[in-house]
Write an enzyme that holds these catalytic residues in place. Structure first.
Site, short mmCIF file in Angstrom:
data_model
loop_
_atom_site.label_atom_id
_atom_site.label_comp_id
_atom_site.label_asym_id
_atom_site.label_seq_id
_atom_site.Cartn_x
_atom_site.Cartn_y
_atom_site.Cartn_z
N HIS A 178 27.97 -24.23 -31.45
CA HIS A 178 28.45 -25.05 -32.57
C HIS A 178 28.35 -24.28 -33.90
CE1 HIS A 178 29.12 -28.81 -30.41
NE2 HIS A 178 28.01 -28.58 -29.74
N ASP B 271 22.51 -27.04 -28.13
CA ASP B 271 23.22 -27.83 -27.12
C ASP B 271 24.63 -27.27 -26.93
OD1 ASP B 271 23.90 -28.72 -29.77
OD2 ASP B 271 24.98 -30.38 -28.87
N GLU B 272 25.23 -27.60 -25.79
CA GLU B 272 26.65 -27.34 -25.52
C GLU B 272 27.05 -25.90 -25.86
OE1 GLU B 272 28.46 -31.83 -26.00
OE2 GLU B 272 28.54 -30.50 -27.75
N VAL B 273 26.30 -24.95 -25.30
CA VAL B 273 26.56 -23.52 -25.58
C VAL B 273 27.47 -22.95 -24.51
CG1 VAL B 273 25.52 -21.27 -25.96
CG2 VAL B 273 24.30 -23.34 -26.69
#
Length: 760
Positions: A284, A343-345
């Protein structure tokens, strides 16, 4: 203020008498409800002679300032009245936020062991006072408090509210307003998501390009979605103050200076609320990488299949950048906790990087999940060197986690994550998408779902449960373009969460009875809250000869207004003051309004004339429904249409059996439904993700697609007897909800009896 050992302030209050209590025995409408409330006799009357007494050495200045704000002070009198409000320190109250209140006809005594507890006591007193105190244009001659005794302390230490200011930006004034609302309801952690792919919102003096470039963007797909929705809902309009013209481009954005945030931290601290900053990395980070392309392994950032290119954990320059950023973040925010995100890498670029392959070999890392853990652990050591504690989203469990990291659980579809973390000795903050992602649309079930949320997972022992430190509501702002929209999504759901994490003894029926008293207070505080749901109709309605729209108002002071020309109801639209007889097909838009003009949900009601569907004749039916089970990911229920199921079973009703355990799946229920009498039937389909209901030759409810728990409704005219029945349902991953209820005529929705369902 003079340094006297005993200081007396006197309140001067003028003009109108307001009595907040009809009877002392009435249950006080407090949210969150205290641990113990004992009603007494009589009442305490605050008059211009009422004194406020406290000891300056006790450190209760913030509580005193709040009390003096609620009860405006005038000139000091030479001696106090015999009737006083006293703030008293009591070392026996050991809970940091614990307090006691005793109100008699002669005295209001507030006791606490710590300043935070005294401030919480004043907020309880505030809720006992009439709403008129919130309106500074109204002067009050005397105020009445009921005789009672309260003993109180919180059930959980972490009672959080999250706001994503990266996707859409919110003013400092709005953040202060949110903090005020949190203080009123004893919420104590404000988590600010300051950076993301779509925007960098905090000034970093060492890297001015982060805000010069990263704080501004051209409109994206979520902005476009908001613009489409604003046609039916003005709250979905993008704030024009956030739009600028630069070099021939229209840009959206904004950022906070460090001084603005330092002032905000002080404002929150005076209300005993900690601000937890989040700078999300290594993923992100597109807004930062656009300003500094060398932060990634490959140079620059782009969108992958799901997420953006992350920063590179295999370059020392990445750690230098991260540490420099967080050094300035820590200078702004003195909070015990700093949120790394993590998160969400999308780790594909790491797997292809020669630098990362070299580092992984050197450090003995088997995969990119362990490489991400390497990044998180290095950052945690840096945080600890500064006296801070790291929080990460629950992905930090993947690849290994240190025993000192704090886990914020959000992935509902990974129910073992908080259990694993707690058993590992990591402290856990519960914030699962269902029901604590407040960007998910609220409906009639939202308050109940939040109130009944199990903060502690059932699998944990009492000793392990001590590592669950509380819960938090998260508001992601991709489609929250205005402050009014944020208010609408926060309130009143935050009140349900506040009671869930503060009160040791929970009673939802009592909460529902106390809640209406808070709507007027929220309105006095200019909170654009969501009005209670209207009921007594479906979205898609049918009639044979005529229909009657007759709605029972959830609050007596609401005015129902409607249109039939497709326009949005406004304050001058016709009032639905009596039952409306409908004899022709029509589309009605309906909304409730408060006396001050606050509008509630806009309902679109479609009315269609039909004849009763004829039943079918089927011999030798048996109980239940046939159900086909597909172990596959579907965007919508239509994806199952041409596929062969993985298995089939007989279901007694519309429930998902325990053996349906695939992360993503589809179900097709089919058979017949046997109605005992002719009539107009309404159906209410609540599902997460998508579902469709077909009865006979008609689609009754379409609630299809990937979405959070959402209820939709429809009607069908049926003759007594058997009718073909189909319900298709999909779950995309993340935890499912499936519930079907029905009603006949104006009856309340209820569960469909198993005896109605038949199959061959």
């Amino acid at each position: 203020m003079k340094p006297l050992s005993r200081l007396i302030l006197t309140s001067a209050i003028t003009l109108v008498m307001i009595n907040a209590w009809a009877q002392a025995s009435t249950q006080p409408s407090l949210i969150p409800y205290p641990a113990s409330v004992t009603m007494g006799k009589g009442e305490f009357v605050i008059t211009p002679g009422t004194g406020i007494v406290f000891d300056i050495k006790d450190g209760f200045e913030n509580a005193l300032a709040e009390l003096s704000r609620l009860i405006p002070s005038g000139k000091s009198l030479p001696r106090p009245s015999t009737k006083v409000i006293e703030l008293q320190k009591d070392a026996a109250i050991t809970s940091t936020e614990g307090y006691q209140i005793a109100i008699t006809g002669q005295k209001v005594l507030l006791k606490a062991g710590k300043p935070a507890g005294m401030f919480r006591a004043v907020q309880t007193l505030r809720q006992l006072l009439p709403i008129a105190i919130e309106n500074k244009s109204t002067e009050i001659q005397s105020l009445r408090l009921p005789g009672l005794t309260i003993t109180d302390e919180p059930a959980y230490g972490w009672r959080g509210v999250h706001l994503d200011v990266a996707r859409h930006f919110f003013s400092i004034a709005y953040l202060k307003k949110l903090i005020d609302g949190m203080a009123l309801y004893k919420l104590n952690k404000l988590h600010l998501h300051l950076t993301d792919d779509q925007g960098w919102r905090v000034e970093i003096k060492k890297y001015p390009a982060l805000t010069e470039k990263g704080a501004w963007r051209t409109f994206d797909k979520n902005d476009s979605a908001c613009m489409r929705k604003q046609k039916d809902d003005p709250d979905m309009a993008i704030d024009p103050k956030r739009i600028v013209k630069r070099n021939g481009k229209t840009l959206y954005g904004g950022f906070y200076t460090q001084q603005q945030l330092k002032d905000l931290v002080q404002y929150a601290a005076a209300r005993y609320i900690d601000i937890i900053p989040e700078v999300d990395m290594p993923g992100h980070m597109m807004a930062a990488i656009h300003a500094f392309p060398d932060l990634s392994c490959e140079g620059g950032s782009h969108w992958g299949e799901l997420f953006s290119t992350p920063i590179c954990p295999c370059k020392e320059s990445s750690f230098e950048f991260a540490q420099n950023v967080f050094t300035e973040i820590m200078d702004i925010f003195p909070s015990e906790y700093i949120h790394l995100g993590a998160d969400e890498v999308d780790r594909k670029s790491w797997a292809q990087s020669p630098l990362c392959k070299e580092l992984m070999a050197k450090e003995g890392l088997k995969n990119t999940a362990e490489l991400q853990s390497y990044f998180v652990k290095r950052m945690e050591k840096f945080f600890q060197s500064k006296g801070r504690k790291l929080i990460g989203w629950d992905e930090i469990l993947e690849g290994g986690i240190s025993p000192t990291a704090n886990v914020m659980y959000w992935r509902s579809w990974v129910p073992e994550a908080p259990v694993t973390a707690a058993r590992n000795g990591n402290r856990v903050i519960m914030s699962p998408g269902n029901p604590l992602y407040f960007d998910n649309l609220p409906d009639a079930h939202s308050l109940s779902n939040i109130y009944h949320f199990k903060v502690v997972p059932e699998k944990l022992t009492a000793e392990e449960a001590k590592f669950i430190i509380g819960a938090q509501a998260n508001l992601w702002s991709e489609q929250v373009p205005s402050e009014n929209r944020a208010d609408y999504l926060y309130f009143p759901r935050l009140l349900a969460l506040a009671e869930r994490v503060w009160s040791a003894h929970l009673d939802f029926s009592s909460f529902q009875q106390r809640l209406p008293a808070h709507y007027n207070r929220l309105e006095a505080l200019r909170v654009h809250y969501r009005l209670p749901d209207l009921s007594g109709f479906a979205e898609h309605n049918v009639f044979v000869s005529q229909a009657i729209l007759d709605i029972k108002k959830p609050l007596p002071n609401l005015v129902l207004r409607y249109t039939t020309n497709g326009s949005i109801p406004v304050a001058t639209s016709p009032a639905l003051s009596k039952p409306l007889v409908i004899k022709q097909p029509v589309t009605i838009k309906l909304a409730a309004f408060t006396a001050k003009g606050l509008r509630g949900e806009i309902y679109t009601l479609n009315y269609k004339k039909e004849t009763y569907q004829e039943p079918v004749t089927v011999a030798n039916t048996k109980a239940g429904l046939q159900c086909k089970y597909f172990k596959k990911y579907f965007l919508n229920t239509g994806g199952m249409k041409t596929l062969q199921p993985d298995s089939q079973f007989i279901a007694p009703n519309i429930t998902v059996p325990a053996f349906v355990s695939a992360p993503s799946f589809g179900l097709q229920y089919s058979g017949y439904i046997d109605f005992p009498e002719t009539g107009i039937y309404s159906f209410y389909l609540l599902c997460d993700d998508g579902g469709r209901l077909m009865i006979g030759n008609k689609e009754v409810v379409n609630n299809d697609g990937q979405h959070a728990p959402l209820e939709k409704s429809g009607q069908v005219a049926l003759k007594k007897g058997l009718h073909p029945f189909q319900l298709h349902f999909i779950e995309g991953g993340g935890g499912f909800t499936l519930q079907l209820k029905y009603s006949k005529g104006s009856g309340e929705p209820v569960r469909i009896p198993d005896s109605f369902f038949r199959q061959q």
